[in-house]
Design an enzyme around this catalytic site. Structure first.
Site, PDB file in Angstrom:
ATOM      1  N   GLU A  12       0.844  -1.190   0.000  1.00  0.00           N
ATOM      2  CA  GLU A  12       0.000   0.000   0.000  1.00  0.00           C
ATOM      3  C   GLU A  12       0.876   1.235   0.000  1.00  0.00           C
ATOM      4  O   GLU A  12       1.768   1.367   0.838  1.00  0.00           O
ATOM      5  CB  GLU A  12      -0.828  -0.074   1.284  1.00  0.00           C
ATOM      6  CG  GLU A  12      -2.061   0.767   1.327  1.00  0.00           C
ATOM      7  CD  GLU A  12      -2.763   0.582   2.672  1.00  0.00           C
ATOM      8  OE1 GLU A  12      -3.153  -0.553   3.005  1.00  0.00           O
ATOM      9  OE2 GLU A  12      -2.878   1.583   3.390  1.00  0.00           O
TER      10      GLU A  12
ATOM     11  N   GLU B 280       2.031   0.459   4.173  1.00  0.00           N
ATOM     12  CA  GLU B 280       2.070  -0.832   4.859  1.00  0.00           C
ATOM     13  C   GLU B 280       1.905  -1.934   3.833  1.00  0.00           C
ATOM     14  O   GLU B 280       1.585  -1.663   2.664  1.00  0.00           O
ATOM     15  CB  GLU B 280       0.960  -0.926   5.919  1.00  0.00           C
ATOM     16  CG  GLU B 280      -0.437  -0.677   5.413  1.00  0.00           C
ATOM     17  CD  GLU B 280      -1.445  -0.532   6.572  1.00  0.00           C
ATOM     18  OE1 GLU B 280      -2.243  -1.445   6.743  1.00  0.00           O
ATOM     19  OE2 GLU B 280      -1.404   0.499   7.277  1.00  0.00           O
TER      20      GLU B 280
ATOM     21  N   ARG C 295      -2.088 -10.732   2.673  1.00  0.00           N
ATOM     22  CA  ARG C 295      -3.251 -11.587   2.458  1.00  0.00           C
ATOM     23  C   ARG C 295      -3.860 -11.257   1.094  1.00  0.00           C
ATOM     24  O   ARG C 295      -3.439 -10.299   0.439  1.00  0.00           O
ATOM     25  CB  ARG C 295      -4.312 -11.307   3.530  1.00  0.00           C
ATOM     26  CG  ARG C 295      -4.723  -9.836   3.500  1.00  0.00           C
ATOM     27  CD  ARG C 295      -5.990  -9.522   4.239  1.00  0.00           C
ATOM     28  NE  ARG C 295      -6.425  -8.174   3.905  1.00  0.00           N
ATOM     29  CZ  ARG C 295      -6.081  -7.065   4.536  1.00  0.00           C
ATOM     30  NH1 ARG C 295      -5.252  -7.121   5.564  1.00  0.00           N
ATOM     31  NH2 ARG C 295      -6.541  -5.896   4.138  1.00  0.00           N
TER      32      ARG C 295
HETATM   33  C1  MV4 Z   1      -1.357   9.301   6.029  1.00  0.00           C
HETATM   34  C2  MV4 Z   1      -2.087  10.405   5.536  1.00  0.00           C
HETATM   35  C3  MV4 Z   1      -1.379  11.562   5.266  1.00  0.00           C
HETATM   36  N1  MV4 Z   1      -0.063  11.614   5.506  1.00  0.00           N
HETATM   37  N2  MV4 Z   1      -0.042   9.407   6.232  1.00  0.00           N
HETATM   38  C4  MV4 Z   1      -5.086   6.486   6.997  1.00  0.00           C
HETATM   39  C5  MV4 Z   1      -5.100   5.036   7.400  1.00  0.00           C
HETATM   40  C6  MV4 Z   1      -3.762   4.489   7.094  1.00  0.00           C
HETATM   41  N3  MV4 Z   1      -3.862   3.382   6.184  1.00  0.00           N
HETATM   42  C7  MV4 Z   1      -2.975   5.614   6.498  1.00  0.00           C
HETATM   43  N4  MV4 Z   1      -3.794   6.786   6.496  1.00  0.00           N
HETATM   44  C8  MV4 Z   1      -3.281   7.999   6.146  1.00  0.00           C
HETATM   45  N5  MV4 Z   1      -1.959   8.145   6.312  1.00  0.00           N
HETATM   46  C9  MV4 Z   1       0.579  10.544   5.970  1.00  0.00           C
HETATM   47  N6  MV4 Z   1       1.885  10.622   6.212  1.00  0.00           N
HETATM   48  C10 MV4 Z   1      -3.453  10.268   5.330  1.00  0.00           C
HETATM   49  C11 MV4 Z   1      -4.061   9.060   5.637  1.00  0.00           C
HETATM   50  C12 MV4 Z   1      -5.459   8.980   5.400  1.00  0.00           C
HETATM   51  C13 MV4 Z   1      -5.975   8.091   4.465  1.00  0.00           C
HETATM   52  C14 MV4 Z   1      -5.160   7.234   3.727  1.00  0.00           C
HETATM   53  C15 MV4 Z   1      -5.692   6.359   2.813  1.00  0.00           C
HETATM   54  C16 MV4 Z   1      -7.064   6.326   2.617  1.00  0.00           C
HETATM   55  C17 MV4 Z   1      -7.886   7.151   3.328  1.00  0.00           C
HETATM   56  C18 MV4 Z   1      -7.361   8.037   4.254  1.00  0.00           C
HETATM   57  C19 MV4 Z   1      -8.230   8.865   4.965  1.00  0.00           C
HETATM   58  C20 MV4 Z   1      -7.701   9.729   5.887  1.00  0.00           C
HETATM   59  C21 MV4 Z   1      -6.330   9.780   6.101  1.00  0.00           C
END
Ligand code: MV4
Length: 650
Positions: A274, A292, A296
């Site tokens: 991802e 990450e 799976r």
């Molecule tokens: C972030 C980000 C902005 N900057 N990392 C949300 C869950 C996790 N999988 C990672 N996420 C995020 N990480 C940095 N450095 C914004 C998000 C994020 C997000 C990411 C993917 C899909 C939807 C999201 C919704 C809100 C925030």
């Protein structure tokens, strides 16, 4: 190849794995909880074993019961699906210790990606871009604050053991850092039993782009990317492949980074790397970072299958059985565009509340791939993920895939429960989405329009009224002598109650009460397709009738009309009070009440003669008769007040 495998899962993914195993001549063993004894995955498998009560912790998460079932049935391998035990390295060890094969990566590979800080350190070593930040072991408050300042605000604090947005805090100003840190730690400790955090530069307008990888333990290839930016509260809603705006250059860079990630941990089987991409402008080869790795098969794997023509479950089984991957990277096809929508049992128009219910109709159009674990008669259980189905449409390009999926959603017949079909239909029609301007904030920005229940047309309302009264289905016959030839029905839609009157006309019904009368003729009720003629056009609609509601779909978002008791609705209308109105023109032939008289709900108050028949008018509720403006022998018009009750003070 294995002779027999056990599927340690339920619902659509268990059914999907069984389908491929069957095609490959591999026998299948299902497991089920008490809530799933009659479930589709149990029916589809060659045999099935009960593993415990409904609660997942005592059934689908019970490693011992599942391994015991595999041993007892002679299964050689276990497919974990997604969720439940799929990324639990302890389970992988236990499966191996029992002499069975886990269809997935090694426990070591799962552990390597389990904690975010360790995974990030590994990725830096492997030359995979990671978001600038701090992921060290030293968790001293002052040090973390210093690191945040060095990275530059806004920053994101993340739990190292986190997932799904838990333990995550965006911090925009240095003053807010100490509180945010304490909050993130507390949440992380409560959710994961691990209070450690890392800090990252906050990426504005993030896009979620993930790369499907496949490894055989030594070598890995990628199967291109998926864009999963359309999410709500960290739940994916729409996924597509390839990503809108992707270029060959960026795809090659992301693919190579994902392959390095997989090979760095000796990955075996299907996995997903991802990335977060900067969605502020065009995608760039230096504008994506590792987030990450999901070790799976994922919910959204069918869009990758659609564009590559490969069956990922088949390759999971082959790799787990010891076969090497047959393709070089260059040999993997990429054709057209695929979009998937997740259909959930949830009330999108009402705060996305989860709902339960029994599905009375389940039918998906043949031109879409529908991965589902339910059929008509199945209950949506509160114990597990409320996914009803995934619909996937593949087309030569993005526009045709989106248009096809939108049509498929409109042609999907689901009734008996509330679903997010209308929300998905509107989302696929949203301008930003159609233009490929996807980012993780889109649903939130457009939420008002996306969750607005559509206004039914007068035609739809007329049809709902006729259906709710049971008129076209012949329910009118038996009581026709004692009920009016003009009926009143209240229906509640999107919190508003509307009332329509129906009378019989030659060959059909005339529905009044709205801005213009509607005449429906030649009504042929079906299961579930109804046909009728309106304004000279022969039309059709999908209707599902339940005790309390009528669900109507006409090639778009489904409309749900809650039935109200027609008799109860007679009162309270017109005359500003609790009145009984003449449901049709006629002659008052008997009056059985007097002002001041106490009546009980259902008491016969008056008999009206119309169209050579007598129609009983009964008390809509308990009460006292206030006025009786008509006498026996009076000729009345439709809508005339015949009797009023004293206002109900309760
Ligand atoms: C972030 C980000 C902005 N900057 N990392 C949300 C869950 C996790 N999988 C990672 N996420 C995020 N990480 C940095 N450095 C914004 C998000 C994020 C997000 C990411 C993917 C899909 C939807 C999201 C919704 C809100 C925030």
């Amino acid at each position: 190849m294995f002779d027999r495998i056990l599927i340690a899962n339920r619902g659509e993914i268990a059914c999907r794995v069984i389908r491929t195993a069957r095609r490959m001549g591999v026998a299948t063993v299902a497991v089920y909880s008490d809530a799933d004894a009659g479930a589709l995955h149990v029916e589809l498998a060659d045999e099935a074993v009960r593993i415990g009560p409904a609660a997942a912790a005592e059934s689908y998460l019970s490693a011992d019961a599942i391994i015991e079932a595999a041993c007892a049935t002679g299964a050689e391998a276990i497919h974990p699906g997604y969720g439940f035990l799929s990324e639990n390295p302890g389970f992988v060890d236990a499966v191996s210790a029992a002499g069975l094969v886990f269809i997935g990566p090694s426990a070591k590979a799962i552990r390597a990606m389990g904690l975010k800080d360790r995974a990030k350190a590994l990725m830096v070593e492997a030359g995979v871009p990671v978001v600038p930040g701090y992921h060290g072991a030293d968790q001293d408050d002052a040090l973390l604050a210093e690191e945040a300042a060095r990275i530059g605000y806004p920053v994101l604090i993340k739990a190292v053991a986190g997932g799904g947005g838990k333990g995550m805090r965006r911090v925009d100003r240095v003053d807010d850092f100490p509180d945010a840190l304490q909050g993130a730690r507390a949440e992380a400790a409560a959710a994961f039993g691990n209070a450690d955090v890392l800090i990252e530069k906050y990426i504005l307008s993030p896009r979620h782009i993930e790369v499907q990888v496949f490894g055989d333990g030594t070598r890995a290839v990628h199967l291109y990317e998926r864009d999963c930016s359309l999410q709500r509260r960290h739940q994916k809603v729409i996924e597509e492949a390839p990503a809108p705006g992707m270029t060959e250059e960026v795809r090659a860079a992301m693919g190579a980074a994902a392959v390095r990630a997989a090979e760095a941990i000796g990955y075996s089987g299907a996995g997903t790397v991802e990335f977060i991409a900067d969605g502020a402008g065009d995608l760039r080869a230096d504008g994506f970072w590792f987030m990450e790795m999901n070790t799976r098969l994922q919910v959204e794997h069918p869009v990758t299958e659609a564009i590559t023509g490969l069956d990922l479950v088949e390759w999971q089984l082959r790799v787990a059985a010891g076969q090497a991957l047959p393709w070089t990277q260059e040999e993997i096809p990429l054709s057209g565009h695929a979009v998937e929508a997740r259909i959930y049992a949830e009330d999108a128009e009402n705060g996305f509340l989860p709902v339960t219910g029994t599905l009375s109709h389940v039918d998906f159009p043949g031109f879409a791939r529908a991965d589902s674990g339910v059929r008509a008669g199945d209950a949506i259980s509160p114990f597990y993920d409320p996914i009803i189905a995934k619909l996937i449409v593949h087309g030569p390009d993005r526009d045709s895939a989106i248009a096809g999926l939108r049509k498929a959603l409109g042609a999907t017949r689901l009734a008996g429960s509330v679903t997010n079909l209308g929300f998905l239909h509107r989302l696929l029609g949203a301008e930003e989405f159609r233009e490929g301007r996807v980012d993780t904030g889109l649903i939130e920005r457009e939420s008002a329009a996306l969750t607005l229940a559509p206004t039914p047309s007068e035609e739809t309302l007329a049809l709902a009224t006729v259906a709710a009264l049971g008129l076209a289905q012949g329910a009118g016959d038996g009581f026709a002598l004692w009920s009016p030839l003009r009926w009143t029905q209240s229906l509640e839609h999107a919190g508003e109650t509307v009332e329509r009157q129906v009378e019989c006309i030659a060959g059909g019904f005339r529905i009044t009460g709205g801005p213009d009368p509607v005449e429906l003729t030649g009504v042929v009720p079906g299961e579930p397709l109804w046909r009728y003629t309106v304004a000279g056009r022969r039309r059709s609609a999908v209707l599902a009738l339940a005790a309390d509601r009528v669900t109507i779909t006409q090639g778009g978002a489904p409309l749900i009309f809650l039935r109200s008791d027609p008799l109860a609705r007679v009162a309270g209308q017109g005359a500003g009070g609790d009145a009984i109105l003449a449901p049709m023109p006629g002659l008052v032939c008997r009056v059985l009440s007097t002002p001041g008289k106490e009546v009980r709900e259902g008491d016969l108050l008056m008999v009206l003669e119309a169209m050579k028949m007598e129609h009983s008018l009964r008390a809509p509720r308990d009460g006292v008769v206030a006025t009786l403006p008509v006498a026996e022998g009076a000729q009345v018009q439709s809508g005339d007040t015949l009797l009023t009750l004293e206002p109900d003070d309760d």
